[in-house]
Scaffold this motif. Structure first.
Motif, short mmCIF file in Angstrom:
data_model
loop_
_atom_site.label_atom_id
_atom_site.label_comp_id
_atom_site.label_asym_id
_atom_site.label_seq_id
_atom_site.Cartn_x
_atom_site.Cartn_y
_atom_site.Cartn_z
N ASP A 47 3.16 59.37 49.93
CA ASP A 47 4.43 59.77 49.82
C ASP A 47 4.64 60.57 48.51
OD1 ASP A 47 7.15 60.26 49.77
OD2 ASP A 47 7.82 58.09 50.02
N LEU A 48 5.10 61.94 48.55
CA LEU A 48 5.44 62.75 47.38
C LEU A 48 6.25 61.90 46.29
CD1 LEU A 48 6.02 66.23 48.94
CD2 LEU A 48 4.18 65.52 47.75
N ALA A 49 7.12 61.03 47.04
CA ALA A 49 8.03 60.32 46.07
C ALA A 49 7.25 59.51 45.11
CB ALA A 49 9.01 59.37 46.54
N LYS A 50 5.83 59.05 45.32
CA LYS A 50 4.94 58.21 44.54
C LYS A 50 3.94 59.21 43.58
CE LYS A 50 5.09 54.43 47.84
NZ LYS A 50 4.50 53.44 48.80
N VAL A 51 4.21 60.45 43.61
CA VAL A 51 3.23 61.12 42.94
C VAL A 51 4.20 61.50 41.52
CG1 VAL A 51 2.21 63.59 42.69
CG2 VAL A 51 2.38 62.27 44.89
N THR A 52 3.56 60.73 40.48
CA THR A 52 4.20 60.83 39.29
C THR A 52 3.71 62.04 38.35
OG1 THR A 52 2.69 59.27 38.38
CG2 THR A 52 4.86 58.47 39.28
N ASP A 53 2.37 62.23 38.56
CA ASP A 53 1.88 63.41 37.79
C ASP A 53 1.09 64.47 38.76
OD1 ASP A 53 0.39 64.89 36.13
OD2 ASP A 53 0.01 63.58 34.77
N PRO A 54 1.87 65.34 39.19
CA PRO A 54 1.31 66.42 40.20
C PRO A 54 0.05 67.08 39.83
CG PRO A 54 3.98 66.52 39.98
CD PRO A 54 3.34 65.70 38.61
N GLU A 55 0.07 67.39 38.43
CA GLU A 55 -1.10 68.28 38.16
C GLU A 55 -2.22 67.27 38.19
OE1 GLU A 55 -2.82 70.86 34.33
OE2 GLU A 55 -0.69 70.05 34.30
N ASP A 56 -2.27 66.11 37.66
CA ASP A 56 -3.33 65.08 37.96
C ASP A 56 -4.06 65.05 39.29
OD1 ASP A 56 -3.74 65.12 35.14
OD2 ASP A 56 -2.80 63.03 34.87
N THR A 57 -2.76 64.55 40.30
CA THR A 57 -2.99 64.48 41.62
C THR A 57 -3.66 65.49 42.19
OG1 THR A 57 -1.04 63.04 41.83
CG2 THR A 57 -1.81 63.80 43.70
N PHE A 58 -3.18 66.87 42.08
CA PHE A 58 -3.78 68.17 42.88
C PHE A 58 -4.98 68.34 42.23
CE2 PHE A 58 0.83 69.49 43.52
CZ PHE A 58 1.05 68.60 44.70
N THR A 59 -5.38 68.01 40.93
CA THR A 59 -6.79 68.44 40.26
C THR A 59 -7.77 67.53 40.88
OG1 THR A 59 -5.79 68.95 38.14
CG2 THR A 59 -7.86 68.51 38.26
N GLU A 60 -7.50 66.33 41.24
CA GLU A 60 -8.11 65.29 41.93
C GLU A 60 -8.51 65.59 43.41
OE1 GLU A 60 -6.22 61.70 41.80
OE2 GLU A 60 -6.53 61.22 39.70
N GLU A 61 -7.53 66.20 43.93
CA GLU A 61 -7.99 66.74 45.20
C GLU A 61 -8.80 67.81 45.33
OE1 GLU A 61 -7.16 64.84 47.41
OE2 GLU A 61 -5.69 63.35 46.71
N MET A 62 -8.44 68.85 44.27
CA MET A 62 -9.57 69.89 44.27
C MET A 62 -10.75 69.48 44.03
SD MET A 62 -7.03 72.70 42.27
CE MET A 62 -6.88 71.81 40.91
N GLU A 63 -11.14 68.62 42.87
CA GLU A 63 -12.50 68.26 42.76
C GLU A 63 -13.11 67.38 44.00
OE1 GLU A 63 -11.80 65.62 39.38
OE2 GLU A 63 -11.61 67.29 37.83
N ALA A 64 -12.29 66.81 44.82
CA ALA A 64 -12.74 66.11 46.07
C ALA A 64 -12.80 67.41 46.98
CB ALA A 64 -11.70 65.02 46.12
N GLY A 65 -12.44 68.23 47.11
CA GLY A 65 -12.65 69.46 48.04
C GLY A 65 -11.58 68.77 49.39
N SER A 66 -10.83 68.41 48.96
CA SER A 66 -9.70 67.96 50.21
C SER A 66 -8.94 69.09 50.55
CB SER A 66 -8.70 66.81 49.81
OG SER A 66 -9.46 65.71 49.38
#
Length: 741
Positions: A139-158
């Motif tokens: 849920d986007l409502a639970k994303v408190t730090d978008p930069e960290d969240t998207f960085t993790e997804e980029m590193e995972a290749g998602s």
């Protein structure tokens, strides 16, 4: 140089240097070879060998060592399972080694107001897993730090899939507001790199209604624009789900998503399986991963889609186009832009066009998904756009437990009242809608239209079938059950906007021909239809707010010019000669402090009656944040009405129905001496409407011509507070009054 040829060259060069080194050793002078029997003598021999070899041999040894290290490093690098993304037109393909290919990971983010986006996210999650893809939902409502969240997804290749609905004024849902604001601020901040999300792979699906014009799927369009500005790479064209069945590409919001979902997963799976084919870096052929099946509604041409406001290419676009192909690319972009302009025109300016099926017939309003949702709520659907349902007060009066407020205010018999509508569609999405927005929305009629006689026949048949189900039910009075099989009243207020139905006049005339009175409710968005309406027993206009801002906040109308339409509808109401009513719904903390503004609206429409009712809490609705705290007590409603009456010299409080939390203000022309005459003489009305019809409209009549005396128990201030003494008040053991339940 190609990778295989480079490895062969290194190997040949290494072997040549080894041969040179061996030759140098053979040709080197002997230095006591007979003494080479222990370790010490061997080391001495090697040292002497080095000292006596030519410089060429020493150089060959150094080169051999360097070549050996280079060869080992290259071989190890080639064995790594690295993954590279190539953006080819509108699909990003995944290039991996041919062995041990891992399926792409999907991270599904959703932003929702009513729960639909969450439901779609779960459907995509299930479908992805069924195809062997790893997937997760957040849920986007639970994303408190978008930069960290998207960085993790980029590193995972998602592959990040965003499923986002559009709320009021083109804004995202409340839960997704923070992430969207972060993306917007980051995309416009010159200090933030435009490659911040350069490795993020994404796809976007938006939920909305084309009836909102330019705001249709605005949240998802902006989301994609911000992602592109920050360098993110789209892997599939943005999908648009349309709640307006007439504008939906595939007939419903659910089907729009289902088609997009299958094509998205098909594209991802296709890229995974064809990484050694069309997605090779060295390939000179165009990528075929997308295939014909992955085109969003196109025939044979590739769709170049731009989600920016002006339709131009992003300045940060790193994709390369061959100069020889530039003409074709620009031509296709112009075609895509033209299609976009035509679609926007169809949504905004060309509202008079009826959307038709491929066969040429208009679409049906009731889709399979809508039918399922409405039937689950107890509706009996008629044809393609009508419905009927038993009111709880009908059930109550069958048991002798009391009637609705119309029984108290106007003398109807609740057990002989049929609640129906010839149009399930509505032009508003009110926050207090007790149907939880399961009905379709629209600003004009653009669906298949059923015959009014067929609608009436179907409504009465289904209504009587529902009544028959109460035969033998404990507490139901036999005489009431028999009377209920002869409908006397029709409340055209079930759901939707009945006045939208193009043949509403014919439908009402059919009701009157069966001696059925008509109570028609409209949401004050169709002033011309109000003016063109033939006489009805009582015509209502819902006045849910008294200012433009509060009306927009509460009713959430589809029309851009909703406020002028609202005011013009009130003016149209003042031109009617029969009984007219303002219906006010009080929502605590929303519209209870607008008494002076309400008084000004009364001066515009000059209604005969003003019904003021506290909003009914019908359980949790994800479409709004209403709670029990917004429900006013009956005393608060009475206090509001008293203050409103003080502002209106021509009106007084006439009646109340405490059980419905409802109070009636009436024009003093319905007061004879000290007695109120708010009830209706139904026999007189039917005679008047028959004379009007027979005369072709020449014999007009007024509200005062069919009024009747209000009984004392219904008058405001009576001990009964509007409860008919002939009925039995019913209590549970805890003394909670459940009359009407």
């Amino acid at each position: 140089m190609a990778k295989g040829r480079r490895d062969t060259f290194l190997l040949v060069l290494l072997c040549g240097n080894v041969v040179m080194l061996l030759a140098g050793v053979v040709l080197a002078p002997e230095t006591g070879a007979g003494d080479r029997k222990d370790l010490s003598s061997m080391l001495q021999w090697l040292w002497g060998l080095v000292l006596n070899m030519s410089s060429a041999v020493v150089l060959a040894m150094v080169v051999n060592l360097l070549l050996l290290l280079r060869f080992v490093y290259t071989r190890r690098k080639n064995k790594l399972k690295e993954q590279t993304v190539y953006v080819n037109k509108d699909v990003a393909c995944y290039k991996t080694s041919s062995q041990d290919i891992l399926p792409p990971h999907l991270r599904i983010f959703y932003g929702t107001q009513t729960g639909t986006a969450k439901h779609f996210a779960e459907l995509l999650h299930t479908a992805a897993q069924d195809r062997g893809l790893t997937s997760g939902v957040k849920d986007l409502a639970k994303v408190t730090d978008p930069e960290d969240t998207f960085t993790e997804e980029m590193e995972a290749g998602s592959v990040c899939v965003f499923i986002l609905s559009t709320y009021t004024d083109g804004q995202p849902p409340e839960g997704a507001a923070w992430v969207c604001r972060w993306l917007e601020e980051s995309s416009t901040d010159f200090r933030v790199s435009k490659t911040l999300l350069g490795k993020l792979k994404y796809a976007v699906f938006g939920l909305g209604s084309s009836e909102y014009g330019d705001n249709f799927n605005m949240a998802s369009r902006k989301l994609e624009q911000w992602l592109q500005t920050l360098g993110a790479q789209g892997v599939f064209p943005r999908g648009e789900g349309d709640q307006n069945v007439a504008g939906s590409r595939h007939g419903s919001l659910e089907q729009d998503f289902a088609v997009w979902r299958d094509e998205l997963l098909g594209a991802v799976m296709s890229c995974e399986s064809q990484q050694e084919g069309c997605c090779k870096q060295e390939s000179t052929e165009s990528c075929q991963c997308k295939g014909n099946d992955n085109r969003q509604g196109e025939d044979e041409e590739v769709q170049y889609e731009s989600s920016s406001e002006d339709g131009s290419l992003s300045d940060d676009d790193d994709s390369l186009v061959d100069v020889e192909d530039l003409g074709a690319v620009m031509n296709k972009m112009k075609q895509a832009k033209q299609r976009q302009v035509e679609e926007e025109a169809a949504r905004g300016g060309l509202r008079k066009i009826t959307v038709k099926k491929k066969g040429g017939e208009p679409k049906e309003m009731i889709t399979p998904a809508l039918k399922k949702a409405l039937e689950k709520q107890g509706y009996r659907l008629i044809g393609s756009h009508s419905g009927v349902k038993l009111c709880r007060w009908t059930k109550s009066m069958l048991r002798g437990r009391g009637g609705c407020y119309k029984h108290t205010f106007y003398g109807i018999e609740s057990h002989r009242c049929m609640e129906t509508t010839p149009s399930l569609a509505c032009a508003n999405k009110c926050v207090f809608c007790w149907r939880h927005h399961t009905n379709p929305v629209g600003t004009e009629w653009r669906w298949k239209m059923d015959d009014p006689q067929a609608i009436l026949d179907g409504a009465m048949k289904n209504h009587y079938n529902l009544i028959k189900q109460f035969k033998g039910v404990p507490g139901v009075k036999p005489e009431r059950l028999a009377e209920a099989m002869d409908v006397q009243h029709c409340a055209l207020s079930l759901v939707g906007e009945p006045i939208m139905y193009p043949q509403i006049n014919t439908f009402v005339q059919l009701l009157h021909s069966h001696r059925i009175s008509s109570f028609l409710v409209t949401n004050a968005q169709f002033p011309d239809a109000i003016r063109n309406m033939d006489p009805v027993t009582q015509l209502y206009v819902s006045v849910d707010a008294s200012t433009k801002d509060s009306l927009k906040k509460i009713d959430r109308p589809l029309f851009r010019d909703f406020w002028p339409r609202f005011l013009d509808s009130l003016k149209a109401l003042s031109e009617k000669g029969q009984r007219t009513v303002y219906r006010l719904t009080l929502v605590k903390a929303w519209n209870v402090d607008e008494i002076e503004n309400y008084a000004q609206l009364v001066e515009i429409g000059k209604p005969d009656f003003i019904e003021v009712k506290g909003v009914t809490y019908c359980g949790e609705s994800k479409a709004s944040n209403l709670s029990m705290a917004n429900i006013p007590w009956h005393e608060e409603v009475v206090n509001f009405v008293q203050q409103l009456a003080d502002q209106l010299p021509a009106y007084e409080i006439a009646a109340e129905h405490e059980h419905s939390n409802c109070v009636l203000l009436a024009n003093t022309k319905f007061k004879k001496g000290s007695e109120w005459w708010t009830w209706i003489d139904y026999q007189k009305f039917h005679q008047l409407i028959a004379d009007y019809t027979d005369s072709g409209g020449d014999k007009m009549f007024s509200a005062e011509d069919y009024m009747a005396k209000t009984p004392s128990w219904a008058v405001f201030g009576s001990r009964e507070q509007g409860f008919d003494p002939q009925e039995t008040r019913w209590y549970r053991k805890n003394r909670k009054d459940i009359s009407g339940c």
